[in-house]
Design an enzyme around this catalytic site. Sequence first.
Site, short mmCIF file in Angstrom:
data_model
loop_
_atom_site.label_atom_id
_atom_site.label_comp_id
_atom_site.label_asym_id
_atom_site.label_seq_id
_atom_site.Cartn_x
_atom_site.Cartn_y
_atom_site.Cartn_z
N PRO A 61 0.78 -1.18 0.00
CG PRO A 61 -0.82 -1.51 1.57
CD PRO A 61 0.36 -2.11 0.97
CD GLU A 62 3.05 2.97 -4.31
OE1 GLU A 62 3.15 4.15 -4.69
OE2 GLU A 62 3.36 2.00 -5.00
CE LYS A 106 4.60 4.92 0.55
NZ LYS A 106 5.87 4.31 0.11
NE ARG A 157 7.85 -9.87 1.07
CZ ARG A 157 8.52 -9.16 0.16
NH1 ARG A 157 7.85 -8.53 -0.78
NH2 ARG A 157 9.82 -9.11 0.17
NE ARG A 164 11.64 -1.39 -4.50
CZ ARG A 164 10.64 -0.83 -3.82
NH1 ARG A 164 10.84 0.28 -3.17
NH2 ARG A 164 9.46 -1.38 -3.80
#
Length: 301
Positions: A2-3, A54, A136, A291
């Site tokens: 999530p941003e 966030k 995770r 990234r």
Amino acid sequence: MPELPEVETIRLGLQKKIVGLSLTRIQILNPKSFQTDPNIFLGATVSGVVRRAKVLGIEFDNGYTLVFHLKMSGQVIWLPNSHLPALECSSQASLTSSRFVGGHPTKDMLGDLPNNSTRVILEFSDGSKVYFNDQRKFGWIKGIKNEELKIMNYGMKNTIGPEPLEKDFSWEILKQNLIKHKTQDIKVALLDQSTVAGVGNIYASEACFNSGINPQKKVKDLTDDDFKKIHIGIVKAISDGIKYGGSTRTHFVNAEGKKGLFLDYAGVYNRVGSSCKICQTIIIKITSGGRGTFFCPNCQK
DNA sequence: CACTTGACCTGTCCGC
DNA sequence: TGCGGACAGGTCAAGT
């Protein structure tokens, strides 16, 4: 995960469901995910649901906020009081339709909760529950006094920059924050939360696309005109993200378990090999700052 | 200093 | 089918 747009989408959904309810039970399935004393919150009533960058916060009337960071794979899903015996066909069907309108549940969104990535369960006075899932285990929940949220930096270690949708986020402020990273790629500099709050890997690529700037362009080579374009590009990317209910690549679902649609409208993210929606040039993928980074080599100079 | 690389974790997907 | 490796929305400390 999530941003900003994804967290905001969750916030909007949760707010409608839990404000006014009191917290009756907390089940902690993974201790590292819940980094505060649950007794502070038991019996307290939800007064609001807030967001900064966030970070998501459930604010209680006892002066404390439960602060969530979803990191890469976190989910916050609200379910009504269903106490439905899992085998009961009719209630299962109605539950499924309310959660997955317009699509089918995937393996990530296993029909039943809790599932094997559920880390914490909050139960409210009306029997509804909030599931904090996090495959995770990078995410966390902390407890912070309401008036200390700012000074505690919402549980984050590093500085948080301006909210991109607030009035104080001007191109001049953006420039001021960016030029600290003069030798970095612009796209990498946008990922630093002190530059602007809430931009992550998807929206950084999208903001560069919106502004026609190559993500590998160095900050020191940007003109004022570029800073203005990037400022507008960020605001558009974040606004569109919220408008379409966030992005789902694999994990993201909103507070009701539904996926976000933004990636269907994205210009470049995850579109390697497809043609640019503006000029038909093939979108390419590179690595910037470690990234994955997507851009149109024709539109973005 | 400023920038890059791991670490934190689990799961999936792709090539051989 | 199985196995190894790369990769995935984010931070943050350690290393160069």
